[in-house]
Write an enzyme that holds these catalytic residues in place. Structure first.
Site, mmCIF file in Angstrom:
data_model
loop_
_atom_site.group_PDB
_atom_site.id
_atom_site.type_symbol
_atom_site.label_atom_id
_atom_site.label_comp_id
_atom_site.label_asym_id
_atom_site.label_seq_id
_atom_site.Cartn_x
_atom_site.Cartn_y
_atom_site.Cartn_z
ATOM 1 N N LYS A 6 0.841 -1.199 0.000
ATOM 2 C CA LYS A 6 0.000 0.000 0.000
ATOM 3 C C LYS A 6 0.876 1.249 0.000
ATOM 4 O O LYS A 6 1.893 1.308 0.707
ATOM 5 C CB LYS A 6 -0.912 -0.024 1.234
ATOM 6 N N SER A 44 -9.446 1.486 2.543
ATOM 7 C CA SER A 44 -8.561 2.256 1.692
ATOM 8 C C SER A 44 -7.404 1.434 1.113
ATOM 9 O O SER A 44 -6.647 1.920 0.290
ATOM 10 C CB SER A 44 -7.980 3.433 2.482
ATOM 11 N N SER A 55 -10.078 -0.756 6.827
ATOM 12 C CA SER A 55 -9.480 -0.704 5.497
ATOM 13 C C SER A 55 -8.810 -1.982 5.019
ATOM 14 O O SER A 55 -8.345 -2.048 3.875
ATOM 15 C CB SER A 55 -8.469 0.445 5.418
#
Length: 417
Positions: A43, A120, A144
């Site tokens: 990420k 996310s 997330s």
């Protein structure tokens, strides 16, 4: 124990919705170990030496310098034999659960085409779902990891708060930020746990797990039915712990969520308000609206919310005890892209309903594993199993056992008369 999934083909399509940058691999392994042959989508919040942290915002990225060291979580995976396939997209500053990014688009959801990816940790999840990475490394503040895992039919873990080092990670709300990861199977999820969390203890799991009908009722009917079927299969499997009713004070959930979002917003503004106040125009409308609300939260409001959360944390941990709490991972299946594109109330309604579920583990700082399920229509959804603090490795081992037990039950023919 089932063997971890092998690495996908090293040839990664250049899809800017999924990847900020990718390679063949981007970074080779730095050692050998249990993750040899596996690849990681990182990420875009983690420091990777030689690359700037982009945080899902092009103006932020343009102003950053390359990192001089790699985040310990990423370094540990490389040392254990994994390669880094690339740096994956994130919702802006990780302040969303949708996966929609105003600048780079929404990563595809191959298990539910035409629907959002969830965020996310959106790019990491989609990379795993697409078979372009074995492991999706991400973060979970308000859901997330669990939400994209549920939306895309993946296994995922949000770890105990503080169990995995967050050094080298761009924060959102440090009181809740945790490292997590996703995989297509429980064995791979557990293999990463062997590297990142302390070893499992032999005396766990316990003899029972708890369920709150009120939590299940927060989900849409199709998701609630899938969770109920999962529980029925569980109850019919003798080797799994007995199911009992939880005494969770669910009537207080709206107040707990309001307190959680107050502290989250206050901390997010403390972390990023200085930069954002000079770059409002760089944000997508949904994330900008959250930061505008965050900018108005006074220190006294945040401290009052912390008092609420301290009491809620103590209560939730007492309910979980040394056992497990089972609840839906998200309130619905992944919304349609066209619904998410409407923004405003459409996506905020889904966010509020889901966060009443995801905030339970977040407030208590407890680990939670998403186990993928399907609705009657075949759409992916998920159920979360929350465990005691620092029982992350045990919870991962239980997820492997759970999958094996339930699969065996489904494949066992019914006795004939």
């Amino acid at each position: 124990m089932t063997a971890p999934a092998t690495a996908p083909s090293p040839s990664i399509p250049s899809d800017g919705r999924v990847w900020r940058t990718a390679g063949d691999p981007l970074l080779p392994p730095a050692g050998t170990g249990p993750l040899i042959g596996l690849s990681v989508a990182v990420k875009d919040l983690f420091a990777v030496e030689g690359f700037a942290i982009g945080a899902g915002n092009p103006e932020w990225l343009a102003e950053r310098s390359p990192e001089t060291a790699t985040a310990p979580a990423v370094a540990a995976l490389l040392a254990a034999g994994a390669s880094v396939a690339g740096i994956a997209r994130t919702d802006e500053f990780a302040y969303s659960l949708a996966g929609t990014n105003a600048h780079y688009g929404t990563p595809p959801n191959p298990t539910a085409p035409g629907r959002i990816s969830g965020g996310s940790s959106s790019g990491s999840a989609s990379a795993v779902s697409l078979g372009q990475a074995s492991i999706g490394l991400g973060t979970d503040t308000g859901g997330s990891i669990r939400v994209p895992s549920a939306y895309q039919g993946l296994y995922g873990i949000r770890t105990t708060h503080g169990a995995v080092a967050t050094k080298g990670l761009l924060p959102l709300a440090p009181s809740f930020d945790t490292v997590g990861w996703m995989a297509r199977d429980a064995a791979t999820l557990a293999a990463v746990g062997h590297v990142l969390v302390p070893p499992a203890a032999p005396e766990w799991p316990p003899d029972e797990a708890v369920v709150s009908p009120e939590l299940i009722a927060l989900a849409e009917p199709d998701v609630g039915h899938a969770v109920q079927q999962f529980l029925a299969d569980w109850a019919g499997t003798p080797e799994l712990p007995a199911l009992e009713s939880a005494g969770l004070r669910t009537a207080e959930l709206p107040g707990w969520l309001a307190a959680f979002q107050t502290v989250q917003g206050y901390e997010a503004w403390q972390q990023h308000g200085g930069w954002i106040s000079r770059h409002w125009e760089s944000l997508g409308a949904d994330v900008a609206a959250r930061f505008r609300t965050a900018s108005t939260i006074e220190p006294g409001q945040a401290e009052g919310a912390r008092d609420v959360l301290r009491a809620a944390r103590q209560h939730i941990r007492s309910v979980v005890g040394g056992g497990m709490l089972i609840l839906p991972s998200a309130s619905s299946v992944a919304p349609l892209l066209r619904e998410a594109a409407l923004g405003g109330d459409a996506i905020e309604r889904v966010r509020r309903a889901t966060m009443q579920l995801t905030c339970v583990a977040g407030i208590a700082g407890l680990p939670a594993v998403n186990v993928p399920l399907s609705t009657a229509d075949g759409l992916p959804c998920g159920v979360s199993v929350i465990g005691p603090a620092h029982r992350d490795a045990d919870l991962l081992a239980f997820a492997v056992r759970l999958g094996t037990s339930l699969l065996h039950r489904k494949n066992t023919p019914c006795p004939t008369a």
